[in-house]
Design a protein around this motif. Sequence first.
Motif, PDB file in Angstrom:
ATOM      1  N   ILE A  14      30.898   3.083 100.959  1.00  0.00           N
ATOM      2  CA  ILE A  14      30.833   1.627 101.133  1.00  0.00           C
ATOM      3  C   ILE A  14      32.179   0.986 100.786  1.00  0.00           C
ATOM      4  O   ILE A  14      32.623   0.053 101.462  1.00  0.00           O
ATOM      5  CB  ILE A  14      29.710   1.030 100.252  1.00  0.00           C
ATOM      6  N   CYS A  19      35.157   1.962 106.407  1.00  0.00           N
ATOM      7  CA  CYS A  19      33.706   1.902 106.611  1.00  0.00           C
ATOM      8  C   CYS A  19      33.350   0.612 107.351  1.00  0.00           C
ATOM      9  O   CYS A  19      33.685  -0.486 106.891  1.00  0.00           O
ATOM     10  CB  CYS A  19      32.991   1.968 105.261  1.00  0.00           C
ATOM     11  N   CYS A  20      32.648   0.735 108.471  1.00  0.00           N
ATOM     12  CA  CYS A  20      32.265  -0.451 109.249  1.00  0.00           C
ATOM     13  C   CYS A  20      31.126  -1.196 108.555  1.00  0.00           C
ATOM     14  O   CYS A  20      30.410  -0.635 107.715  1.00  0.00           O
ATOM     15  CB  CYS A  20      31.869  -0.053 110.668  1.00  0.00           C
ATOM     16  N   GLN A  21      30.953  -2.442 108.913  1.00  0.00           N
ATOM     17  CA  GLN A  21      29.969  -3.286 108.254  1.00  0.00           C
ATOM     18  C   GLN A  21      28.542  -2.776 108.441  1.00  0.00           C
ATOM     19  O   GLN A  21      27.731  -2.821 107.517  1.00  0.00           O
ATOM     20  CB  GLN A  21      30.078  -4.735 108.749  1.00  0.00           C
ATOM     21  N   GLU A  22      28.212  -2.267 109.629  1.00  0.00           N
ATOM     22  CA  GLU A  22      26.859  -1.769 109.867  1.00  0.00           C
ATOM     23  C   GLU A  22      26.525  -0.598 108.939  1.00  0.00           C
ATOM     24  O   GLU A  22      25.417  -0.509 108.416  1.00  0.00           O
ATOM     25  CB  GLU A  22      26.686  -1.330 111.328  1.00  0.00           C
ATOM     26  N   LYS A  24      28.039  -0.008 106.016  1.00  0.00           N
ATOM     27  CA  LYS A  24      27.969  -0.566 104.666  1.00  0.00           C
ATOM     28  C   LYS A  24      26.579  -1.154 104.412  1.00  0.00           C
ATOM     29  O   LYS A  24      25.995  -0.947 103.348  1.00  0.00           O
ATOM     30  CB  LYS A  24      29.022  -1.653 104.471  1.00  0.00           C
ATOM     31  N   ASP A  25      26.064  -1.903 105.394  1.00  0.00           N
ATOM     32  CA  ASP A  25      24.759  -2.540 105.243  1.00  0.00           C
ATOM     33  C   ASP A  25      23.643  -1.506 105.101  1.00  0.00           C
ATOM     34  O   ASP A  25      22.774  -1.641 104.232  1.00  0.00           O
ATOM     35  CB  ASP A  25      24.468  -3.463 106.432  1.00  0.00           C
ATOM     36  N   GLN A  28      23.938   0.136 101.685  1.00  0.00           N
ATOM     37  CA  GLN A  28      23.521  -0.757 100.604  1.00  0.00           C
ATOM     38  C   GLN A  28      22.004  -0.900 100.569  1.00  0.00           C
ATOM     39  O   GLN A  28      21.404  -0.945  99.494  1.00  0.00           O
ATOM     40  CB  GLN A  28      24.194  -2.127 100.741  1.00  0.00           C
ATOM     41  N   ASP A  53      28.139   6.572 113.614  1.00  0.00           N
ATOM     42  CA  ASP A  53      29.459   6.088 113.203  1.00  0.00           C
ATOM     43  C   ASP A  53      30.492   7.156 112.897  1.00  0.00           C
ATOM     44  O   ASP A  53      31.689   6.899 113.027  1.00  0.00           O
ATOM     45  CB  ASP A  53      29.325   5.197 111.968  1.00  0.00           C
TER      46      ASP A  53
END
Length: 115
Positions: A14, A19-22, A24-25, A28, A53
Motif C-alpha cells: 500500500i 501501487c495503484c489506487q484500486e 491500495k483500496d 486496505q 494489476d
Amino acid sequence: MEKQELKQIVQEMIAAPSCCQELKDAAQKWLDAAVPAAKKAAADALVLELKDDIAPIGHVIEFFESSRGKQIFGEERASAIAAHAREVQAKGGKWCDCPACSAGRKILDNAALLV
C-alpha cells in the motif's frame, strides 16, 4: 510465512509509490475486515485485483517504450524503466519488479493466509 508477516507485506505494498489506487483500496479493505465473512470477501477481492494489476515484464517494456509511457513519465525516465525491465527479462524475470508488484507476488504466493 505467518499472517503477521503477510499483513506487513500488504502494508508495504500500500505504501509503495507504484501501487495503484484500486489495489491500495482492496488491500486496505482486507486489512480493515474484522469478521470472517468480510475477511473472506476482502481476500477474494484483493486476489482478483492483484491478478489484474501485477504486470508481466513484457507489458512493462511495451508501455514504457510507447509514446504514452514517454508522455506520462518523460522520455528519459521511461527509457530508463524500459531498460531496467529488459534486464529483468534477460535474467528470466517474468513480472514487474517494482515495490508494489514484488509485494503483490509475495501476497499471491501466500494467498491462503489471507483468509
